[in-house]
Enzyme design. Structure first.
Site, mmCIF file in Angstrom:
data_model
loop_
_atom_site.group_PDB
_atom_site.id
_atom_site.type_symbol
_atom_site.label_atom_id
_atom_site.label_comp_id
_atom_site.label_asym_id
_atom_site.label_seq_id
_atom_site.Cartn_x
_atom_site.Cartn_y
_atom_site.Cartn_z
ATOM 1 N N LYS A 123 -34.251 -30.708 -34.598
ATOM 2 C CA LYS A 123 -34.213 -29.559 -32.632
ATOM 3 C C LYS A 123 -34.003 -30.922 -31.721
ATOM 4 C CE LYS A 123 -37.753 -26.618 -30.621
ATOM 5 N NZ LYS A 123 -38.903 -26.045 -30.681
ATOM 6 N N SER A 133 -42.011 -20.355 -32.091
ATOM 7 C CA SER A 133 -40.979 -20.948 -31.902
ATOM 8 C C SER A 133 -40.167 -21.126 -33.157
ATOM 9 C CB SER A 133 -40.320 -22.040 -30.656
ATOM 10 O OG SER A 133 -41.391 -21.709 -29.770
ATOM 11 N N SER A 144 -37.887 -20.890 -29.678
ATOM 12 C CA SER A 144 -37.239 -22.147 -28.959
ATOM 13 C C SER A 144 -36.453 -22.764 -29.864
ATOM 14 C CB SER A 144 -38.311 -23.185 -28.204
ATOM 15 O OG SER A 144 -38.444 -24.126 -29.131
#
Ligand SMILES: [Zn+2]
Lengths: 487, 488
Positions: free
Chosen positions: A79, A178, A154
């Site tokens: 990420k 997330s 996310s």
């Protein structure tokens, strides 16, 4: 050789048996990513040079007969809020466009030290502010199961990369859902560890007292392996705990399902939950029942306060955490501002995405004198209440089972103009973050449009071992985690 | 009109720990190449997290205990939010609601100043404004960013500029005794911000003038002058406007040392909102009673205790006691020479004797050379020898002063030096009588004078001293001369 359907474990065997080289593995994933990623847009940066360099180093080690790290042969996506030394880290915000960090996050470094190969940095909502990747300052990632749908967020880029087999596992963070929510929407597994289990050092902060780094993978076995490496005390993160990390991979069959008490909190199966989601999640509970578990109806009465508490406390922390993005020492900045205040306002005004500004404003307001006690202090008290409800619940049940998301993936654009609707996507995940306990998301079926549905097993503090063992066994008697999207 | 100044002081002290408050960078920043003592944490880079320096926290508690404060059971850091380029993170870590220690007091002369709190925080970087290539530039040096600071907040118990100065000197003394900071105001390792207003009693009415906080005072005399200026300014201002203090009219004033004036920097201080909230990156901190006790034990004897001891055990006077106690090194060395066991029956005389040498000849010598008193140059045995010789009248007090400095410089026994220099007094009656005869014979005029006026014997004594090259015991010389002249 087609590596797509091979787990990391199987791939590693091939590498150790010298049936394949690390460079071949790297090239396979690079080629696949270059082919597939334009359709799903999981990556902001594809690290072609790095992955080949790393692969060559591994092959060199094999040639010399040197000891290999535990992750030699594994390909990882990261990420883009994890700092990676020498590799652009944007946090999916224009503020950090072009930012090359001088240091690496602790977790990433631990994995690199175990010879993992990095394929790229994945898209997210900016600074992880969002539930769909639609807030990203770059582009929206698409759900590999249906490219008209969001992947969740996310950490949507990481979830999509795993779902599309562009890597063996991917790093994410879970501040309010997330990891678990995109796992559920993309049909992969993901762990949100206990707060303090995984180091936050070197990960751009969203809400410091909530952020939990974790990992996505096809199956629990790989998640257990990666967590075994990442977890533990980090001298650079004062909130990590000095509690021994169990050998998760050796204890995957440790927990006996027979007689295990699984709590089903009624607040997680009522209200706006999609009927198909409810059905599939309850089916997962029944699978455990078939293996001898006892299902217990429980109540977590303050659940409905979770979103309110969350959206007061996290913007408060965000408003301070975002202050360092002032254009002075790093990141993008404007030219020609007449004075320092204009410089701040123009830089932050130009390069911060709307959701970033929204949360800074909410948090600044909540912390303002005159409002602080009404908002922050009160929310902090309710936080304790929610935490205590979990502690109480775990006196009666061994583990809690609940959905991750009230709905499967929704259409890209459907909620972008309604931030409140978007915030409600976290309704089944935030309380776990508010309390700080661990949650493991696992796939448990599909709706009538072939969109994945997932559920989460929630454990008491530092009970990842139990969750991995139960999750692994679930994946022995079900095969939802083996399903692949058509790409 | 009766005017009473009300002064509170905020004192910032930079701790001299090896590393910074929340990272492992060196805390050294004075005359260091800019931005060389920095890392992701103190540069506020994305993802960096603070880890508290435990030594600094313990030192803060230690200082608090030395100031008679009570430690809080639980303390935590908070974020103080504001934007400034030299504040890397956009917030400063400090303590607001729960500082490490609270409620102490310090003796200043015969008055007491209450301490509200002492808390831990981090310093900011330094902005340097320059003009180059026709542009005004601001350069930032982050070496100081994250250096540990303790802020000591007094209650407004100080009533004059002199008392403020004495308070600061006392604070400086205690801090230096604890060895936690150089507390050097000129170098910036001790900074202070007085807040001043006046209580004015006029025709049976009481008024309080608006608060003014004074910044950028960089010396001890500066503090004193700034407060004096402010007292005068507020008095005049009140006479003009009769404005009284309210929650909105506190101002911040700068100190211009050249013009010797304070000037308005910011109005309406009350409106600044720093949005304090607990720092989530650092768990709450607790010191157990055992840890507190351990810190308490590590506190050395402080100046007040030393002064008390000098007065009660050694009967030194106030002045000598406090001057010796001013500097810990000086006091400690004094105490290696003077211990309660020395010369049991004559301990008070000995203590006074050594105090006179330390505060007289030795201190003068140190002032001339700019050195600090050096323990290795002080031999306690020599002081005992010298004391005994003076007691036996072998060496005069003035000779003792003379030889002690040479002894300090060369390491030779002062009694030996006195012998070499012929400073041993002749107290042998036979030898003195012989010299007295010689003087009387050689000075008939003076003998005549003495017969008329016995007070004029001084001349003859002087002659005898000269003859003995200064080694005669003057008291005995006088007695012997008188005996011969009076013919008995
Ligand atoms: Zn540093």
């Amino acid at each position: 050789m087609d590596l797509q359907n091979l787990s990391f474990k199987q791939t590693r065997h091939l590498l150790l048996d010298k049936q394949i080289t690390a460079v071949e593995i790297a090239n396979y994933f690079l080629a696949r990513t270059k082919e597939i990623d334009p359709k799903i847009k999981a990556f902001i940066t594809i690290t072609e040079k790095e992955i080949i360099d790393q692969a060559q180093r591994i092959d060199e080690k094999i040639k010399k007969g040197e000891k290999l790290g535990k992750l030699a042969g594994a390909v990882m996506a990261v990420k883009d809020i994890f700092l990676t030394k020498g590799i652009q880290t944007t946090s999916s915000s224009q503020v950090l466009n072009g930012y090359i960090p001088q240091y690496s996050s602790s977790i990433y470094q631990k994995l690199i030290d175990e010879d993992v190969m990095i394929i790229g940095k994945t898209n997210t909502d900016p600074f992880a502010f969002g539930a769909s990747t639609e807030n990203s300052g770059y582009f929206t990632t698409k759900n590999p199961w249906n490219i008209e749908m969001v992947p969740g967020g996310s950490s949507g880029g990481s979830a999509a990369a795993v779902a599309a087999d562009l890597c063996h596992f991917a790093l994410g963070t879970d501040t309010g859902g997330s990891i678990r929510q995109p796992s559920s929407l993309c049909g992969v597994s993901g762990i949100k560890t206990t707060y303090g289990r995984n180091s936050r050092y070197g990960i751009t902060a969203m809400a410091s007292s909530f952020d939990c780094p974790g990992v996505f993978a096809r199956d629990v076995e790989d998640i257990a392996l990666v967590t075994e490496i990442t977890a533990g005390l980090d001298p650079h993160d004062a909130t990590t705990c000095d509690i021994e990390v169990p050998k998760y991979t050796e204890n995957l069959k440790k927990i006996n399902i027979k007689g295990l008490k699984i709590g089903l909190p009624k607040e997680y199966f009522t209200g706006s939950i999609d009927p198909e989601v409810k059905e599939k999640v309850l089916n997962a509970a029944k699978e455990f029942e078939k293996q001898g578990a006892i299902l217990v109806d429980i109540s977590l009465p303050s659940t409905d306060l979770g979103i309110a508490v969350y959206y007061i406390l996290i913007p408060s922390e965000i408003s301070a955490n975002m202050a360092r993005y002032d254009g002075i020492r790093f990141g993008q900045s404007v030219d020609g501002a007449p004075d320092i205040v204009s410089y701040y306002m123009q830089t932050r005004g130009k390069y911060m995405e709307p959701e970033v500004k929204r949360r800074i404003l909410i948090g600044t307001y909540a912390l303002s004198s005159g409002y602080y006690d009404a908002y922050y202090t009160k929310a902090a008290k309710v936080r304790t209440l929610i935490k205590n409800e979990f502690v109480e619940a775990f006196k009666n049940v061994d583990v809690i089972l609940a959905p991750c998301s009230p709905t499967p993936a929704w259409k890209i654009g459907a909620k972008v103009n309604d931030p409140l609707q978007m915030y409600l996507a976290d309704v089944y995940t935030v309380c776990i973050n508010v309390a700080g306990v661990p949650g493991l998301a696992l796939p448990c079926g599909f709706n009538n449009q072939n969109l994945p549905i997932g559920f989460q097993l929630i454990g008491n503090f530092f009970e990842e071992e139990k969750l991995f063992s139960l999750g692994h066994q679930f994946q022995q008697f079900t095969d939802y985690h083996q399903k692949r999207p058509q790409l | 009109m009766k005017i009473t100044p009300i002064i509170g002081l905020e004192v910032h002290v930079e701790l001299k720990t090896k590393s910074k408050m929340f990272c492992n960078c060196s805390a050294e920043h004075f005359h260091v190449e800019p931005n060389t003592h920095t890392c992701p944490v103190c540069l506020g880079l994305p993802g960096a997290l603070p880890v508290p320096n435990i030594t600094a926290c313990e030192w803060c508690v230690k200082l608090g205990l030395a100031l008679g404060c009570t430690p809080n059971e639980t303390s935590f850091f908070e974020r103080k939010n504001y934007f400034y380029p030299d504040l890397a993170k956009g917030y400063q870590l400090t303590q607001y609601e729960k500082p490490f220690v609270i409620n102490g007091k310090v003796k200043v002369g015969d008055q007491e100043v209450r301490i509200n709190r002492a808390h831990m925080e981090e310093d900011t970087g330094k902005s340097v404004h320059i003009s180059e290539y026709g542009q005004d530039l601001t350069l930032i040096d982050y070496n100081r960013c994250g250096v540990p600071l303790v802020e000591i907040v007094s209650e407004p118990d100080i009533t004059s500029a002199t008392m403020a100065k004495d308070y600061l000197l006392k604070m400086q003394q205690i801090i230096r005794y604890l060895g936690i900071s150089d507390a050097d105001i000129e170098k910036g390792s001790m900074r202070c911000e007085p807040t001043v207003n006046l209580k004015i009693e006029d025709n049976g009415e009481v008024f309080y003038t608006p608060l003014a906080e004074i910044k950028n005072v960089a010396s001890l005399t500066g503090v004193q002058n700034a407060i004096e200026f402010e007292i005068k300014r507020q008095t005049e201002e009140f006479e003009k406007t009769r404005e009284v203090k309210n929650s909105k009219n506190k101002t911040t004033r700068g100190w211009n040392a050249e013009k010797a004036q304070t000037f308005l920097q910011r109005e309406k201080e009350g409106s600044a909102d720093y949005r304090y909230f607990p720092e989530p990156d650092i768990p709450h901190m607790e010191f157990t009673p055992a840890q507190i006790e351990e810190i308490r034990i590590s506190i050395p004897e402080l100046p007040d205790q030393k002064i008390e001891k000098y007065k009660s055990v050694y009967s030194l006077n106030d002045y000598d006691s406090s001057v010796i106690a001013t500097d810990q090194n000086f006091a400690d060395i004094y105490e290696t020479v003077v211990t309660p066991q020395n010369r049991n029956d004559k301990i008070k005389e000995f203590a006074k004797f050594v105090a006179n040498l330390f505060l007289g000849a030795i201190k003068t010598h140190l002032n001339e050379t700019g050195e600090e008193l050096n323990q290795s140059k002080i031999n306690p045995e020599y002081f005992l020898n010298l004391f005994d010789s003076v007691q036996k009248s072998e060496i005069s007090s003035s000779a003792a002063k003379q030889v002690i400095v040479e002894s300090y410089q060369t390491g030779t026994n002062p009694v030996e030096i006195a012998k070499d220099k012929g400073l041993i007094q002749v107290s042998d009656t036979g030898a003195l009588e012989k010299m007295a005869q010689e003087v009387i014979t050689a000075n008939p005029k003076a003998v005549e004078d003495y017969k008329k006026n016995p007070m004029s014997i001084g001349f003859l004594i002087g002659q005898l001293m000269r003859l003995s090259k200064g080694s005669a015991n003057p008291q005995m010389a006088k007695e012997i001369l008188e005996k011969i002249l009076n013919g008995n």
